[in-house]
Scaffold this motif. Sequence first.
Motif, mmCIF file in Angstrom:
data_model
loop_
_atom_site.group_PDB
_atom_site.id
_atom_site.type_symbol
_atom_site.label_atom_id
_atom_site.label_comp_id
_atom_site.label_asym_id
_atom_site.label_seq_id
_atom_site.Cartn_x
_atom_site.Cartn_y
_atom_site.Cartn_z
ATOM 1 N N ASP A 38 5.323 -0.673 5.337
ATOM 2 C CA ASP A 38 5.704 -0.140 4.219
ATOM 3 C C ASP A 38 6.730 -0.715 3.292
ATOM 4 O OD1 ASP A 38 4.870 2.749 6.276
ATOM 5 O OD2 ASP A 38 3.825 2.583 4.302
ATOM 6 N N PRO A 39 6.781 -0.817 2.160
ATOM 7 C CA PRO A 39 7.657 -1.511 1.151
ATOM 8 C C PRO A 39 9.019 -1.136 1.608
ATOM 9 C CG PRO A 39 5.894 -0.940 -0.077
ATOM 10 C CD PRO A 39 5.405 -0.301 1.350
ATOM 11 N N GLY A 40 9.926 -1.623 1.913
ATOM 12 C CA GLY A 40 11.307 -1.351 1.974
ATOM 13 C C GLY A 40 11.555 -0.798 3.679
ATOM 14 N N SER A 87 -1.036 3.115 3.915
ATOM 15 C CA SER A 87 -0.158 1.742 4.297
ATOM 16 C C SER A 87 -0.909 0.604 4.939
ATOM 17 C CB SER A 87 0.728 2.512 5.769
ATOM 18 O OG SER A 87 1.753 1.422 6.040
ATOM 19 N N MET A 88 -0.176 -0.471 5.171
ATOM 20 C CA MET A 88 -0.761 -1.542 6.123
ATOM 21 C C MET A 88 -0.708 -1.225 7.382
ATOM 22 S SD MET A 88 -2.053 -4.775 6.020
ATOM 23 C CE MET A 88 -1.875 -5.573 4.366
ATOM 24 N N TYR A 89 -1.706 -1.591 8.039
ATOM 25 C CA TYR A 89 -1.731 -1.289 9.718
ATOM 26 C C TYR A 89 -1.836 -2.681 10.174
ATOM 27 C CZ TYR A 89 -1.541 3.703 8.875
ATOM 28 O OH TYR A 89 -1.235 4.929 8.440
ATOM 29 N N LEU A 90 -0.917 -3.039 11.085
ATOM 30 C CA LEU A 90 -1.099 -4.493 11.681
ATOM 31 C C LEU A 90 -1.222 -4.171 13.225
ATOM 32 C CD1 LEU A 90 1.471 -5.873 9.791
ATOM 33 C CD2 LEU A 90 -0.692 -6.985 9.810
ATOM 34 N N PRO A 110 -5.019 -9.776 10.735
ATOM 35 C CA PRO A 110 -4.655 -9.961 9.158
ATOM 36 C C PRO A 110 -4.190 -8.551 8.490
ATOM 37 C CG PRO A 110 -6.914 -9.910 9.734
ATOM 38 C CD PRO A 110 -6.460 -10.055 10.930
ATOM 39 N N GLY A 111 -4.207 -7.653 9.383
ATOM 40 C CA GLY A 111 -4.112 -6.186 8.638
ATOM 41 C C GLY A 111 -5.111 -5.549 8.110
ATOM 42 N N THR A 112 -4.932 -4.026 8.040
ATOM 43 C CA THR A 112 -5.851 -3.363 7.150
ATOM 44 C C THR A 112 -4.998 -2.584 6.277
ATOM 45 O OG1 THR A 112 -7.494 -3.177 9.221
ATOM 46 C CG2 THR A 112 -7.506 -1.224 7.403
ATOM 47 N N ARG A 113 -5.495 -2.478 4.981
ATOM 48 C CA ARG A 113 -4.803 -1.960 4.089
ATOM 49 C C ARG A 113 -5.768 -0.324 3.879
ATOM 50 N NH1 ARG A 113 -0.712 -2.323 1.251
ATOM 51 N NH2 ARG A 113 -0.405 -4.323 1.648
ATOM 52 N N LEU A 114 -4.960 0.492 4.453
ATOM 53 C CA LEU A 114 -5.534 1.844 4.237
ATOM 54 C C LEU A 114 -5.102 2.732 3.017
ATOM 55 C CD1 LEU A 114 -7.318 4.170 5.524
ATOM 56 C CD2 LEU A 114 -5.330 4.946 6.817
ATOM 57 N N THR A 115 -6.087 3.199 2.164
ATOM 58 C CA THR A 115 -5.448 4.093 1.190
ATOM 59 C C THR A 115 -6.202 5.276 1.535
ATOM 60 O OG1 THR A 115 -5.460 2.231 -0.474
ATOM 61 C CG2 THR A 115 -5.775 4.639 -1.166
ATOM 62 N N PRO B 40 2.793 -12.893 2.303
ATOM 63 C CA PRO B 40 2.241 -11.590 1.734
ATOM 64 C C PRO B 40 0.776 -11.538 2.239
ATOM 65 C CG PRO B 40 3.531 -12.735 0.065
ATOM 66 C CD PRO B 40 3.523 -13.766 1.269
ATOM 67 N N SER B 41 0.280 -10.263 2.464
ATOM 68 C CA SER B 41 -0.975 -10.078 2.718
ATOM 69 C C SER B 41 -1.221 -10.567 4.246
ATOM 70 C CB SER B 41 -1.886 -10.265 1.776
ATOM 71 O OG SER B 41 -1.596 -9.798 0.631
ATOM 72 N N GLN B 42 -0.406 -11.118 4.898
ATOM 73 C CA GLN B 42 -0.872 -11.689 6.313
ATOM 74 C C GLN B 42 0.205 -11.042 7.328
ATOM 75 O OE1 GLN B 42 -0.854 -15.843 6.702
ATOM 76 N NE2 GLN B 42 -1.482 -16.217 4.636
ATOM 77 N N GLY B 43 -0.451 -10.931 8.559
ATOM 78 C CA GLY B 43 0.497 -10.492 9.789
ATOM 79 C C GLY B 43 1.628 -11.321 10.086
ATOM 80 N N PRO B 44 2.939 -11.078 10.693
ATOM 81 C CA PRO B 44 3.886 -11.979 11.008
ATOM 82 C C PRO B 44 3.244 -13.191 12.058
ATOM 83 C CG PRO B 44 4.603 -9.604 11.032
ATOM 84 C CD PRO B 44 3.031 -9.550 10.768
#
Lengths: 117, 111
Positions: A38-40, A87-90, A110-115, B40-44
């Motif tokens: 999450d941002p911050g 959130s973004m889930y990694l 690559p992550g899943t952006r869940l809303t 941005p928009s990627q995993g570490p």
Amino acid sequence: DVKVTQSSRYLVKRTGEKVFLECVQDMDHENMFWYRQDPGLGLRLIYFSYDVKMKEKGDIPEGYSVSREKKERFSLILESASTNQTSMYLCASSSPPGQGSSYNEQFFGPGTRLTVL
Amino acid sequence: LAKTTQPISMDSYEGQEVNITCSHNNIATNDYITWYQQFPSQGPRFIIQGYKTKVTNEVASLFIPADRKSSTLSLPRVSLSDTAVYYCLASSSGGYQKVTFGTGTKLQVIP
């Protein structure tokens, strides 16, 4: 080449729905992880697993559960999604120390952006 | 669990060398210092790891003094594509332990 895949890049769900996020790795790694970003707040660990059917709570497990029935697959479950789980889930995996060239090097999907609406 | 502290953000012009310092006063004997980079928009993604002195690879150099209470990631001649968040963390060599990524350092490279 090392690969961690996540089932969706973007997901939109409604409050109260049960949500499954799937992660698959093809590196035969023992350890797998779920983070949210999450941002911050940076990356925060939700759960991790060091073996099939084994799981450990991370820093923010509340509202989540996980399942690891097979070595290559680690699922994150939101039993009843809420808006604060937007959130973004990694997902990540790593091999135990002594394997590979680095200690506990984690490979991320690559992550899943869940809303959650 | 070793806590790391690093600056929240940094700006640099293209072509300059960038040094990002991380403080880890409570680092354990069997901890390695590891740095990740996240676009941005990627995993570490892992970029470098070291225990003591200096480590260099094709992406960066890592300097760790003898007391190991801090470390410095050095990026030579940065370009716009190096704009990213950089995380410093301690990774155990003695069996898996939970790691903390924290908020990282947001590096902005300016043309």
